[in-house]
Design an enzyme around this catalytic site. Structure first.
Site, PDB file in Angstrom:
ATOM      1  N   HIS A  65      40.971  10.289 -75.182  1.00  0.00           N
ATOM      2  CA  HIS A  65      41.082  11.749 -75.197  1.00  0.00           C
ATOM      3  C   HIS A  65      41.970  12.270 -74.075  1.00  0.00           C
ATOM      4  CE1 HIS A  65      37.595  11.730 -72.298  1.00  0.00           C
ATOM      5  NE2 HIS A  65      38.215  12.781 -71.829  1.00  0.00           N
TER       6      HIS A  65
ATOM      7  N   SER B 138      37.502  11.324 -66.395  1.00  0.00           N
ATOM      8  CA  SER B 138      37.617  10.581 -67.653  1.00  0.00           C
ATOM      9  C   SER B 138      38.595   9.428 -67.538  1.00  0.00           C
ATOM     10  CB  SER B 138      38.089  11.513 -68.770  1.00  0.00           C
ATOM     11  OG  SER B 138      37.129  12.490 -69.059  1.00  0.00           O
TER      12      SER B 138
ATOM     13  N   ASP C 105      37.124   5.782 -77.865  1.00  0.00           N
ATOM     14  CA  ASP C 105      37.705   6.582 -76.786  1.00  0.00           C
ATOM     15  C   ASP C 105      38.299   5.716 -75.677  1.00  0.00           C
ATOM     16  OD1 ASP C 105      38.542   8.883 -75.596  1.00  0.00           O
ATOM     17  OD2 ASP C 105      36.609   9.436 -74.755  1.00  0.00           O
TER      18      ASP C 105
END
Length: 541
Positions: free
Chosen positions: A190, A301, A230
């Protein structure tokens, strides 16, 4: 920070208009009768049509013909084509393709020892090139500061956006970490999703920034990515000072200490510490994930979660910013399982068999994967698997639960044939399992392939039977799956149900069914209800 994308199905009192609920399957499938010569001839024609582009699917179907496949020569014909393709892939050093083909050959019983050896050789040669699989003693971090220097800021320049008539730089910031001295690093999909978005009309630029020099932007490129798990593998043309070693998430237990490194809200080289709060969170459509209490914010992230030995045990991927201490990470085992596919390049496509199931337990101990639904025409259906069968082995690996089967499939490309063992009525049986391409919306495939009364088993967890010959919208519930959406909403056996309408919401990836229910537990009062279910589900396999 990415929000958790998998949502449990919910019920609400909204009434909508949409397509009719009275439908026949768009695709029809009936088990083939190999005693019929016309059926055999037609199947041979289909197989020959598949041989060039889907040679392992052709081999699988020829295998299912049994003695007829041998007598007509179609099985040997298919085996010869797959063998030639495998040899060519090996010669061209396309080891991933060679692995898929040789695995399929020996699973189907073709020159088992020879093809198994060729598979192992292809696998060994493929894995020798994959970043992250070799321990690099010279580059390993020796202390916490070295770990910070093995972590980078991932910087995606998406140009400009306009808000209220003013232009702003459109920048996405995430984290990443080096796993190879050749410049390979890991982050979340992402974080770099716009770099690989086929619908994007303007170009993006991808850079990394090192903690030692945050002013310098170093160009990078996306090698491979997996939107389902992801994960993304990036490459830059510098040799990093330090490289992480990938650990084994099985070494971690609830309560163990961990540290997260990343660039929260642009603050590079930030380290936070905490513990593993849970190891069984089911957040995405495959696998189980760590819940951690280490502080995580936007920009973390893709950063590493490390243990006391400075090994990467997970990849930070999501947090619930409105709730303190609710953050999540992807166990490193999933990354290690699919690194060869990420290294091959492009998008990683997952596999499935067109089935739905759950963990089979005996005295609360997991003993296999129980099939609760088989999609007509899916590869599990073609293999002969049925509802209530319990898969115990796949690809010669023990299958104690649904996660075991999904984990096994993560290392294979669609089009791979593996062996399977299952229990039926207390008897052990064997089969071949063809790992097909997992669709983006498995629910849609199921709905289009089956009758409503059966498709609602995996969609909502209810098996229905028609209760009227004049009104095709009336059903009676035959059974309710424990723990399903229907179970959570109070449905039970023998409830009456009138299916008013269904609707697909593509933007939200959700399916909704409008119904009026007469619940036995409520004195058969009419209750208007709309149930919703996501297009994908962790129980689809």
């Amino acid at each position: 920070m990415k929000k958790i994308c998998y949502a449990l199905a919910a019920a609400c009192l909204l009434f909508v208009t949409g397509c009719s609920s009275n439908k026949a399957p768009q695709k029809t499938y009936e088990p083939l009768d190999y005693t019929d010569k016309d059926v055999i001839e037609n199947e041979i024609n289909i197989i020959r049509g598949l041989q060039e582009k889907e040679s392992t699917r052709a081999l699988f179907r020829a295998y299912l013909m049994g003695q007829n496949g041998a007598e007509t020569g179609i099985f040997d014909e298919c085996a010869g084509i797959v063998t030639d393709q495998a040899a060519k892939a090996l010669e061209e050093e396309d080891f991933t393709t060679a692995m898929r083909l040789y695995k399929s050959l020996y699973s189907a019983g073709v020159d088992v020892q020879k093809n198994k050896g060729l598979y192992e050789d292809s696998r060994s040669r493929a894995y020798s090139q994959v970043p992250g699989f070799t321990r690099d003693e010279q580059k390993l971090p020796k202390n916490t500061n070295d770990c910070i220097n093995a972590t980078v800021t991932v910087w995606v320049d998406q140009g400009y956006r306009v808000e209220n008539g003013a232009g702003y730089a459109d920048i996405v910031i995430g984290s990443g970490f080096f796993i190879d001295r050749r410049g390979y690093l890991i982050t979340n999909h992402h974080v770099i999703s716009e770099m690989v978005n086929p619908k994007r009309k303007t170009a993006c630029k991808l850079y990394i920034k090192l903690p030692s020099d945050m002013e310098k932007k170093i160009p990078a490129k996306v090698v491979g990515y997996d939107s389902v798990m992801d994960l993304a593998l990036l490459k830059t043309e510098i040799e990093p000072e330090f490289v992480f070693e990938l650990g084994s998430s099985s070494d971690l237990s609830v309560g163990d200490n961990i540290s997260a490194i990343g660039t929260p809200i642009g603050l590079e080289g930030t380290l936070t510490r905490g513990i593993i709060s849970s190891s069984t969170r089911q957040l995405l459509t495959m696998g189980r994930f760590f819940q951690i209490d280490a502080a995580v914010n936007s920009g973390n992230s893709g950063g590493p979660l490390i243990d006391a030995n400075r090994k990467v045990q997970a990849i930070v991927f999501a947090g619930m910013l409105q709730y303190q201490g609710l953050n999540f990470a992807i166990p490193v085992e999933y990354l290690k399982q699919e690194l060869p596919l990420l290294y091959r390049g492009g998008e990683v496509v997952h596999v499935w068999t067109g089935s739905y199931g759950h963990d089979y337990k005996v005295r609360n101990e997991k003993q296999g994967l129980e099939i609760q639904y088989v999609m007509p025409g899916g590869t599990a259906s073609m293999s002969g698997l049925k509802i209530d069968d319990v898969i115990t082995l796949a690809d010669d690996q023990k299958i104690a639960c649904l996660e075991d089967f999904q984990y096994m499939g993560m290392k294979y490309e669609p089009g791979t044939i593996v062996s399977g063992t299952y229990q039926r009525n207390g008897q052990e049986q064997n089969c071949l399992i063809y790992l097909d391409k997992r669709p983006q919306a498995p629910l849609k495939d199921i709905y289009e392939s089956d009758f409503v009364e059966d498709s609602f088993i995996p969609i909502f967890g209810i098996k229905m039977v028609r209760s009227s010959t004049t009104n095709k919208k009336l059903y009676k519930i035959e059974y309710v799956l424990e723990g399903s959406t229907a179970d959570q909403n109070g449905f039970s056996e023998n409830d009456n149900l009138e299916l008013r309408n269904i609707e697909f919401y593509d933007e939200a990836n959700m399916f909704a069914a409008l119904m009026v229910v007469q619940r036995k537990k409520k004195g058969y009062l009419d209750i208007g209800l709309q149930l919703a279910s996501p297009y994908d589900n962790p129980n689809y396999f």
